[in-house]
Design an enzyme around this catalytic site. Structure first.
Site, PDB file in Angstrom:
ATOM      1  N   ASN A 133     -34.094  32.202  52.640  1.00 42.06           N
ATOM      2  CA  ASN A 133     -33.664  32.548  51.299  1.00 42.06           C
ATOM      3  C   ASN A 133     -33.117  33.968  51.276  1.00 42.06           C
ATOM      4  O   ASN A 133     -31.916  34.171  51.306  1.00 42.06           O
ATOM      5  CB  ASN A 133     -34.804  32.373  50.298  1.00 42.06           C
ATOM      6  CG  ASN A 133     -34.310  32.326  48.873  1.00 42.06           C
ATOM      7  OD1 ASN A 133     -33.303  32.918  48.536  1.00 42.06           O
ATOM      8  ND2 ASN A 133     -35.017  31.623  48.017  1.00 42.06           N
ATOM      9  N   ASP A 134     -33.986  34.962  51.236  1.00 44.57           N
ATOM     10  CA  ASP A 134     -33.541  36.348  51.104  1.00 44.57           C
ATOM     11  C   ASP A 134     -32.651  36.794  52.255  1.00 44.57           C
ATOM     12  O   ASP A 134     -31.704  37.561  52.044  1.00 44.57           O
ATOM     13  CB  ASP A 134     -34.742  37.296  51.005  1.00 44.57           C
ATOM     14  CG  ASP A 134     -35.567  37.053  49.753  1.00 44.57           C
ATOM     15  OD1 ASP A 134     -35.000  36.578  48.742  1.00 44.57           O
ATOM     16  OD2 ASP A 134     -36.778  37.329  49.782  1.00 44.57           O
ATOM     17  N   ILE A 135     -32.895  36.308  53.457  1.00 45.75           N
ATOM     18  CA  ILE A 135     -32.127  36.767  54.625  1.00 45.75           C
ATOM     19  C   ILE A 135     -30.728  36.183  54.694  1.00 45.75           C
ATOM     20  O   ILE A 135     -29.938  36.549  55.553  1.00 45.75           O
ATOM     21  CB  ILE A 135     -32.886  36.506  55.940  1.00 45.75           C
ATOM     22  CG1 ILE A 135     -33.109  35.014  56.132  1.00 45.75           C
ATOM     23  CG2 ILE A 135     -34.185  37.291  55.974  1.00 45.75           C
ATOM     24  CD1 ILE A 135     -33.619  34.653  57.508  1.00 45.75           C
ATOM     25  N   ALA A 151     -38.312  38.189  47.726  1.00 47.54           N
ATOM     26  CA  ALA A 151     -37.785  39.215  46.812  1.00 47.54           C
ATOM     27  C   ALA A 151     -37.766  38.732  45.360  1.00 47.54           C
ATOM     28  O   ALA A 151     -37.561  39.524  44.442  1.00 47.54           O
ATOM     29  CB  ALA A 151     -36.375  39.632  47.228  1.00 47.54           C
TER      30      ALA A 151
END
Length: 137
Positions: free
Chosen positions: A59-61, A100
């Protein structure tokens, strides 16, 4: 797939997973040789040349707002630019946010497809379809 001249590469973000090195171990457990797994810096410039990027459980990466939105809480964070491929497919259980806790615009990009479900099950089904298409070798 390699025997059918399909070029593919694996990449891992430096902070992916719940602990350092976790994803390297998981790939090794399913027989992916470590020497074909690339770091983010080795692959990021090549996404523009890729026909497909397949993202599993991230997701965040892979959150494009890190590069595209200067007001994003993760602005400037290094990410895998998977959205630059002609098509990206993200396999996740849900459309939920990551650590996040911010939305990921990648999920809604025109060139992205969401494949919701259990990653192991989805990948086994994809593998079965690839074997049907290319034949087992």
């Amino acid at each position: 797939m390699r025997t059918n001249n399909v070029k593919f590469r694996f990449a891992i973000h430096p902070v992916a997973g719940r602990m350092p090195g976790q994803l390297n171990v998981l790939l090794a457990e399913v027989g992916i040789p470590y020497d074909i797994v690339e770091e983010m810096d080795e692959i990021n410039d090549d996404f523009e040349k890729a026909d497909l990027s397949l993202v599993v459980g991230a997701n965040d990466i892979v959150n494009s707002s890190a590069e595209e939105d200067p007001n994003s809480p993760i602005a400037g964070m290094p990410v895998l630019g998977v959205w630059r491929a002609k098509t990206s497919v993200v396999i996740k259980r849900t459309m939920g946010t990551g650590y996040a806790d911010i939305a990921n615009p990648l999920f809604f990009k025109e060139n992205n497809l969401m494949l919701l479900g259990n990653a192991k099950t989805v990948l086994e089904e994809l593998n079965h379809k690839l074997i049907e298409h290319y034949g087992a070798k």
